[in-house]
Design a protein around this motif. Structure first.
Motif: not given
Ligand SMILES: Cc1ncc(COP(=O)(O)O)c(CNc2cccc(C(=O)O)c2)c1O
Length: 456
Positions: A110-121
């Protein structure tokens, strides 16, 4: 290995230059921090040679435990080849592509894309901007409000702490408009005379009331941890999530699960929402993504949201210098490969999780100090009670659990104290002997606390 200095030396320099997290610095400076110098498996050593069993996976994050040479090799190799590059100049690199392929092979379809970051915040900061952009793109620009829960935790940047429900954090200049809260589904503390079933439904119905109060046309999303972590490792009653999901779907409010703690095997499922049986529109991830070896987080989007942003969104006005950082991506890939190929998540579900949960219930169900035990897989909480029969908590419960935590350190185990509850979340690779040690040392710390209180 590295140049050893006296503990006092480290402590004095630290006190001169370093503001720590979530503590009173003057109190810390008086006692001096423990200087942690080495980790191996489930164990940590401090600068004075004391060994601790880490019952908290660092901060809920070292799912593979310490000392994994495969993760070190992945970081070293990538650092030698391409230590940094970005996603801004119509460029990408193999490390982040390989990670995405692996990540989405482990996620529900059901998921297809991600935006990546350095942290959960940062993942939760990006969440707000992304869901608001999504509603603009699909023609409902007024849908902007995010609803969270009191005592929820979503991070320590401005909007992520505002969506969280920790009032002492809001006092530090941290509340924002267009963010609302409903009560947390913490039955032991707030259930009163209701059954957990009834209380769970009542808590979920607060979301419907809040949406109607705000106007559904103004509400963008609801953010929640499948189970609350920093708030006390609180599992909602079974009736909670099905009702929340119904309400979100009925009023077209995006269901945004914060999987920073629950993700990557903690509950015995790859993601905690799968344990509770609901289907979020977005997932915030971090911690277990890299087992904490290197900072990385991300926001996972449903196909529906991603397609709208890609097909009709035009320029997506967001980006971080280190988004999809190649060394972090390489470590995350090695981490996920190990979790998958060593069968660690299914091992937690079938063996080590039940072993831990059964051991906790055998030891603490009839313990004079413990009013409730919650948890599944490799995460659990012990609720302290002054009067078990009346489900009465202590008035000074934070002091009591803090003392239990200190006893834990003295017994050689690290367990987390929150308001009235002791938490453990050991690395997913824990062997039965290490789980036995965790249980034994936790029992000693809890028994010492009970004796102080005259309950034993
Ligand atoms: C559910 C959840 N969401 C977001 C964050 C923020 O992630 P970063 O810290 O990587 O920005 C968290 C972090 N969780 C967290 C962080 C610090 C302390 C404790 C504790 O339980 O003492 C828990 C978290 O638990």
């Amino acid at each position: 290995n590295h140049h050893k200095r006296e503990t006092r030396d480290y402590q004095e320099l630290d006190a001169s230059h370093h503001i720590h997290a979530f503590l009173d610095q003057k109190v810390l400076n008086a006692e001096g921090p423990r200087v942690i110098v080495k980790g191996e498996g489930l164990y940590l050593w401090d600068n004075d040679g004391n060994r601790y069993l880490d019952g908290m996976s660092g901060l809920w994050c070292t799912n593979l435990g310490y000392g994994r040479e495969d993760l070190v090799a992945a970081a070293t190799q990538q650092m030698q080849q391409l230590p940094y590059y970005n996603m801004f100049f119509h460029t990408t690199h193999p490390a982040v592509v390989e990670l995405s392929e692996m990540l989405f092979s482990l996620l529900p379809r059901h998921y297809s894309h991600a935006i990546y970051t350095n942290s959960g915040s940062e993942a939760n900061e990006v969440l707000i901007r992304t869901v608001r952009r999504y509603w603009q793109v699909v023609g409902q620009p007024k849908k902007r409000v995010m609803i969270g829960r009191w005592n929820g935790y979503h991070g320590s940047t401005l909007a992520s702490s505002a969506m969280g429900g920790m009032k002492f954090m809001h006092e530090m200049g941290g509340m924002l408009p267009e963010i609302a809260h409903i009560d947390e589904p913490y039955w032991y503390a707030h259930g009163g005379t209701m059954t957990p079933e009834e209380f769970g439904r009542r808590c979920a119905l607060q979301l419907e009331e809040k949406i109607l109060e705000l106007g559904a046309e103004n509400v963008a999303g609801f953010i929640a941890e499948p189970f609350q972590g920093a708030g006390g490792m609180i599992f909602p009653p079974e009736s909670y999530w099905p009702e929340i999901q119904r309400i979100c779907r009925q009023y077209h409010v995006l269901l945004c699960a914060d999987e920073v703690i629950g993700g990557f095997g903690r509950t015995g499922e790859w993601f905690a929402h799968q344990h509770f049986g609901f289907e979020p529109d977005t997932l915030s991830i971090a911690k277990g993504l890299t087992s904490g070896y290197i900072p990385m987080g991300g926001l996972v989007l449903s196909r529906t949201i991603a397609e709208a942003l890609v097909e009709k969104g035009g320029v997506f006005a967001h980006g971080l210098t280190y988004s999809g950082h190649p060394v972090a991506a390489a470590v995350a890939l090695a981490n996920l490969k190990a979790l998958r190929d060593e069968g660690i998540v299914s091992q937690v579900k079938k063996d080590s999780g039940p072993y831990l949960q059964k051991g906790l219930r055998e030891i603490f169900t009839h313990h004079p100090l413990i009013g409730e035990i919650q948890g599944t897989g490799m995460v659990a909480a012990l609720q302290f009670a002054e009067d078990k029969a009346r489900r009465q908590r202590f008035s000074n419960e934070s002091d009591i659990t803090w003392r239990c935590r200190t006893y834990g350190f003295e017994e050689g185990v690290i367990i987390r104290s929150t308001v009235g509850r002791m938490i453990m979340a050991p690395a997913l690779v824990a062997k039965h002997s290490e789980i036995d040690e965790l249980l034994e040392k936790t029992k000693r710390a809890v028994d010492r606390t009970a004796r102080d209180l005259g309950l034993m």
